[in-house]
Write a protein that holds these residues in place. Structure first.
Motif, PDB file in Angstrom:
ATOM      1  N   GLY A 109      -1.423  -0.525   9.754  1.00  0.00           N
ATOM      2  CA  GLY A 109      -0.046  -0.926   9.462  1.00  0.00           C
ATOM      3  C   GLY A 109       0.878   0.244   9.642  1.00  0.00           C
ATOM      4  N   GLN A 110       2.096   0.092   9.150  1.00  0.00           N
ATOM      5  CA  GLN A 110       3.039   1.189   9.348  1.00  0.00           C
ATOM      6  C   GLN A 110       2.754   2.322   8.360  1.00  0.00           C
ATOM      7  OE1 GLN A 110       4.971  -1.914   7.473  1.00  0.00           O
ATOM      8  NE2 GLN A 110       6.886  -0.896   7.846  1.00  0.00           N
TER       9      GLN A 110
ATOM     10  N   ARG B 206      -1.239  -6.800  -0.309  1.00  0.00           N
ATOM     11  CA  ARG B 206      -1.950  -8.044  -0.632  1.00  0.00           C
ATOM     12  C   ARG B 206      -1.031  -9.258  -0.581  1.00  0.00           C
ATOM     13  NH1 ARG B 206      -5.708  -6.958  -5.853  1.00  0.00           N
ATOM     14  NH2 ARG B 206      -7.679  -6.698  -4.767  1.00  0.00           N
ATOM     15  N   THR B 207       0.178  -9.099  -1.079  1.00  0.00           N
ATOM     16  CA  THR B 207       1.052 -10.271  -1.177  1.00  0.00           C
ATOM     17  C   THR B 207       1.865 -10.487   0.085  1.00  0.00           C
ATOM     18  OG1 THR B 207       2.763  -8.935  -2.208  1.00  0.00           O
ATOM     19  CG2 THR B 207       1.285 -10.113  -3.687  1.00  0.00           C
ATOM     20  N   GLN B 208       1.856  -9.514   0.995  1.00  0.00           N
ATOM     21  CA  GLN B 208       2.645  -9.678   2.213  1.00  0.00           C
ATOM     22  C   GLN B 208       1.836 -10.422   3.267  1.00  0.00           C
ATOM     23  OE1 GLN B 208       6.032  -8.565   3.154  1.00  0.00           O
ATOM     24  NE2 GLN B 208       5.406 -10.150   4.604  1.00  0.00           N
ATOM     25  N   LYS B 209       2.346 -11.571   3.702  1.00  0.00           N
ATOM     26  CA  LYS B 209       1.683 -12.282   4.801  1.00  0.00           C
ATOM     27  C   LYS B 209       2.137 -11.658   6.110  1.00  0.00           C
ATOM     28  CE  LYS B 209       0.381 -16.537   2.886  1.00  0.00           C
ATOM     29  NZ  LYS B 209      -0.370 -17.565   3.553  1.00  0.00           N
ATOM     30  N   THR B 210       1.370 -11.866   7.144  1.00  0.00           N
ATOM     31  CA  THR B 210       1.807 -11.382   8.450  1.00  0.00           C
ATOM     32  C   THR B 210       2.136 -12.574   9.331  1.00  0.00           C
ATOM     33  OG1 THR B 210      -0.310 -11.412   9.553  1.00  0.00           O
ATOM     34  CG2 THR B 210       0.175  -9.465   8.233  1.00  0.00           C
ATOM     35  N   LEU B 211       2.754 -12.281  10.447  1.00  0.00           N
ATOM     36  CA  LEU B 211       3.115 -13.370  11.350  1.00  0.00           C
ATOM     37  C   LEU B 211       1.872 -13.998  11.982  1.00  0.00           C
ATOM     38  CD1 LEU B 211       6.312 -11.849  12.972  1.00  0.00           C
ATOM     39  CD2 LEU B 211       6.204 -13.755  11.368  1.00  0.00           C
ATOM     40  N   PHE B 212       0.748 -13.271  11.958  1.00  0.00           N
ATOM     41  CA  PHE B 212      -0.500 -13.857  12.463  1.00  0.00           C
ATOM     42  C   PHE B 212      -0.897 -15.061  11.617  1.00  0.00           C
ATOM     43  CE2 PHE B 212      -1.352  -9.448  14.127  1.00  0.00           C
ATOM     44  CZ  PHE B 212      -1.207  -9.816  15.454  1.00  0.00           C
TER      45      PHE B 212
ATOM     46  N   LYS C 131       7.777   5.237   1.297  1.00  0.00           N
ATOM     47  CA  LYS C 131       7.885   4.308   2.413  1.00  0.00           C
ATOM     48  C   LYS C 131       8.743   5.014   3.430  1.00  0.00           C
ATOM     49  CE  LYS C 131       7.894   0.347  -0.649  1.00  0.00           C
ATOM     50  NZ  LYS C 131       8.717  -0.565  -1.410  1.00  0.00           N
TER      51      LYS C 131
ATOM     52  N   SER D  81      -1.345   4.678  13.335  1.00  0.00           N
ATOM     53  CA  SER D  81      -0.556   4.634  12.105  1.00  0.00           C
ATOM     54  C   SER D  81      -1.292   3.775  11.086  1.00  0.00           C
ATOM     55  CB  SER D  81       0.841   4.086  12.374  1.00  0.00           C
ATOM     56  OG  SER D  81       0.813   2.694  12.482  1.00  0.00           O
TER      57      SER D  81
ATOM     58  N   PRO E  96      -0.786  -4.008  -4.121  1.00  0.00           N
ATOM     59  CA  PRO E  96      -0.201  -5.345  -4.302  1.00  0.00           C
ATOM     60  C   PRO E  96       0.805  -5.674  -3.209  1.00  0.00           C
ATOM     61  CG  PRO E  96       0.155  -3.976  -6.257  1.00  0.00           C
ATOM     62  CD  PRO E  96      -0.594  -3.141  -5.287  1.00  0.00           C
ATOM     63  N   GLY E  97       1.540  -4.672  -2.741  1.00  0.00           N
ATOM     64  CA  GLY E  97       2.514  -4.902  -1.678  1.00  0.00           C
ATOM     65  C   GLY E  97       1.842  -5.448  -0.427  1.00  0.00           C
TER      66      GLY E  97
ATOM     67  N   ARG F  29       2.725   4.364   5.388  1.00  0.00           N
ATOM     68  CA  ARG F  29       3.031   4.315   3.965  1.00  0.00           C
ATOM     69  C   ARG F  29       2.057   5.281   3.331  1.00  0.00           C
ATOM     70  NH1 ARG F  29       6.794   1.645   4.839  1.00  0.00           N
ATOM     71  NH2 ARG F  29       7.377  -0.450   4.228  1.00  0.00           N
TER      72      ARG F  29
END
Lengths: 247, 385
Positions: free
Chosen positions: B247-248, B373-379, B276, B306, B370-371, B250
């Motif tokens: 991911g980006q 885990r709770t973030q869905k991706t466009l996939f 971030k 990254s 948690p950030g 962090r």
């Protein structure tokens, strides 16, 4: 091959739209204009932008794919004054894009397109709800929510006929209801999804300049923002994946 | 929150002497002497009283570089022993500036002759960032007997008065000069356009920060890591666990001081901090945060990928003396050198960390996990690349 003249502000806005999400992109140049589509590193957000040839003062191009370092471009364009005209030129098979404005002449080496992620195919998502409002009020709501939280819920309450935003911090809560005259229009359908403010803050800054932004929403689905730039000669779409509500 | 864990001997509690570090005093016997002749491998600039700092060379015939200590396989006791026998010559900055430059410039220790006002006294000081130093003597005179022998890149960079500090630091690092050396040069005021001495403690963090900032810019352009990776290693009772998630960029660090460990004598203390994109303000984890981040950033820049990275540092009671943030930097490097443990998913990675840590308490302090885990991706919504 590309040879074009464009108003500095329009081009700067175009670059800002892209730089909100990605540091580099594949820019497709063709007879009808320029376009690009890119997904951020985390695959959470996507930007699609099209700028028609009409957005340019003059525009001649043949099909080509340019690897643009958006972050570098943004710094270069920072040198441009208001009302400057930017001349762009790329010869056939060229690897250096010539940028000229206000007496400056930049020659910017393009990135190898193979090092940049391929353009995604946009997902087809059914988003039933749609609210249209000014970019400024959308951005203000995002900024207000960012004070207390890192996520925001966007939703439509069809019974009350409102578009709402709601954010929950550790200790605080904020809610904004927009209905009637606050909105330009509303297609009411039950919708509510949660989004990361990290992304929305960057997108909101760009959208704040748009007179009207269409917000397409579903239930726990991505949000799609679409708006025009360059006096209607350009069209932007942002797609942002939702977060799931933590238990 | 336990103030000691945040302060690490800086003196935030207002006492004139840190009660935690002062208990080391009784441990070493001193032999009085009022002159020293021999090697001076490095310099020290104190941060107290800034901008009127006191400074001086460190005087010892033993190796002074963290990398060298590790290479020789020293234990905590060995390192504290070496440092306890090290003399910190101390006087006003102005009167030793020239000598400092000579000492810092040289790649091999230069010989010096020092005289003290009174016999040196034992004053072992610790803090979280610096390696400890044992004896302190007020310098009367100091003369450098050798000529400094700098490495070529060091000679070039320190002679360039138009090169900005951050660029100079990155250039030296790119030439393979170890960050301990770069810190020395910065501390003695040999880098940059407007040069002045920098307290050593600040120089250590400044070098970590400048290097990571440059690497971060490279990482932000890189494609994401191919899979989740988990690394773990232990150095001097500091357990380091690293979770890299595609991911980006962090970064998050969680520091768990076990009960009975040095900065948490009574209760277990957990600190967390993250960033971030760019870092705002000074980290409550202090220098360790910046050192850990450098270890991570240099790895990601090297492999050209990254990632969002969680670093957990768990300190056991056996880490009885704080040796300096280089311990964390080296522990992170050591962990990354090992083969990563295969981790199938984020949940599996988290479960494995809980197993290594023996508890899941750290997870409550994380905002990164948690950030993600709770973030869905466009996939998840049928995006295709």
């Amino acid at each position: 091959m590309l040879k074009a003249d464009i108003d500095a502000d329009i081009f700067r806005e175009t670059i800002d739209v892209i730089s909100a999400l990605v540091p580099e992109c594949r820019l497709h140049v063709g007879e009808s204009g320029i376009r690009t589509r890119a997904v951020d590193t985390a695959n959470v957000a996507m930007v699609s932008i099209e700028l028609s040839a009409d957005a340019f003062n003059s525009f001649v191009a043949t099909e080509a794919e340019l690897g643009i370092d958006i972050a570098k471009m943004k710094n270069i364009l920072g040198m441009m004054g208001k009302g400057d005209v930017l001349k762009m030129e790329l010869p056939d098979e060229g690897h250096k894009l010539e940028l000229a404005f206000g007496g400056y002449k930049y020659s910017v080496t393009l990135l190898d397109v193979n090092t940049i992620r391929k353009d995604p195919n946009p997902p087809t998502i059914n988003l039933p709800g749609k609210a249209v409002l000014s970019g400024a009020s959308l951005n203000n709501a995002v900024k207000a929510a960012a004070v207390i939280s890192d996520k925001i819920a966007l939703g439509i309450d069809p019974d009350a006929g409102i578009f709402y935003m709601e954010a929950e911090g550790d200790t605080d809560h904020i809610r904004l209801d927009l209905g009637g005259d606050d909105l330009i229009s509303l297609e009411a359908a039950q919708a509510r999804s949660l989004f990361s403010l990290d992304y929305l803050k960057d997108m909101g800054k760009v959208m704040s300049r748009a007179e009207k932004v269409e917000v397409h929403l579903g239930i726990d689905h991505p949000v799609k923002f679409s708006f025009a730039i360059a006096e209607g000669n350009g069209q932007v779409e942002y797609l942002l994946a939702p977060r799931i509500e933590a238990d | 929150m336990n103030l000691c864990a945040q302060c690490k001997g800086k003196g935030l509690c207002g006492r004139s002497k840190c009660p935690v570090t002062s208990r080391f005093h009784a441990a070493v016997s001193m032999k009085p002497m009022d002159a020293y002749m021999g090697e001076a491998p490095s310099v020290f600039v104190g941060s107290r009283g800034f901008p009127r700092m006191s400074a001086g060379p460190l005087l010892t015939g033993e190796p002074d570089s963290p990398k060298e200590w590790l290479r020789r396989g020293y234990s905590i006791d060995d390192i504290v022993g070496v440092r306890a026998r090290t003399i910190r010559g101390n006087t006003g900055l102005a009167s030793v500036q020239d000598a400092l430059c000579e000492v810092a410039l040289s790649a091999v220790p230069v010989d010096v002759e020092a005289r003290f006002h009174s016999p040196i006294r034992f004053d072992l000081t610790f803090d979280g960032t610096l390696a400890p130093v044992g004896m302190k003597g007020a310098l009367k005179t100091i003369s450098v007997l050798d000529n400094a022998k700098p490495e070529r890149p060091v000679d070039r960079v320190t002679s360039d008065y138009d090169l900005r500090t951050a660029d100079a630091v990155r250039l030296l690092y790119g030439e393979g000069i170890d960050e301990h050396r770069i810190t020395q040069l910065l501390s003695a005021g040999l880098l940059g356009v407007k040069r002045h001495a920098v307290p050593t403690r600040w120089a250590i963090t400044a070098v970590d920060e400048m290097l990571s900032a440059g690497l971060r810019a490279q990482i932000s352009h890189a494609p994401p890591l191919d899979a989740i990776r988990l690394y773990s290693a232990e150095l001097f009772a500091n357990r380091i666990i690293i979770l890299m998630i595609p991911g980006q960029w962090r970064f998050e660090m969680i520091e768990q001081w076990e009960k009975q460990s040095i900065w948490a004598p009574e209760t277990e203390t957990i600190l967390a901090d993250g960033e971030k994109g760019t870092k705002n303000g000074y980290s409550p984890i202090a220098g360790a945060y910046y050192s850990a981040r450098l270890g991570i950033a240099e790895h990601l820049a090297r492999i050209g990928r990254s990632a969002s990275v969680l670093v957990i540092r768990r300190i056991r009671g056996e880490y009885w003396a704080p040796l300096g943030t280089w311990v964390i930097r080296e522990a992170v490097r050591r962990a990354i050198q090992e083969n990563p443990e295969p981790v199938e998913s984020l949940d599996a990675g988290v479960a494995r960390i809980c197993q290594i840590m023996g508890s899941g308490k750290w997870l409550n302090y994380s905002t990164l996990i948690p950030g993600i885990r709770t973030q869905k991706t466009l996939f998840d919504f049928a995006l295709k690349l």
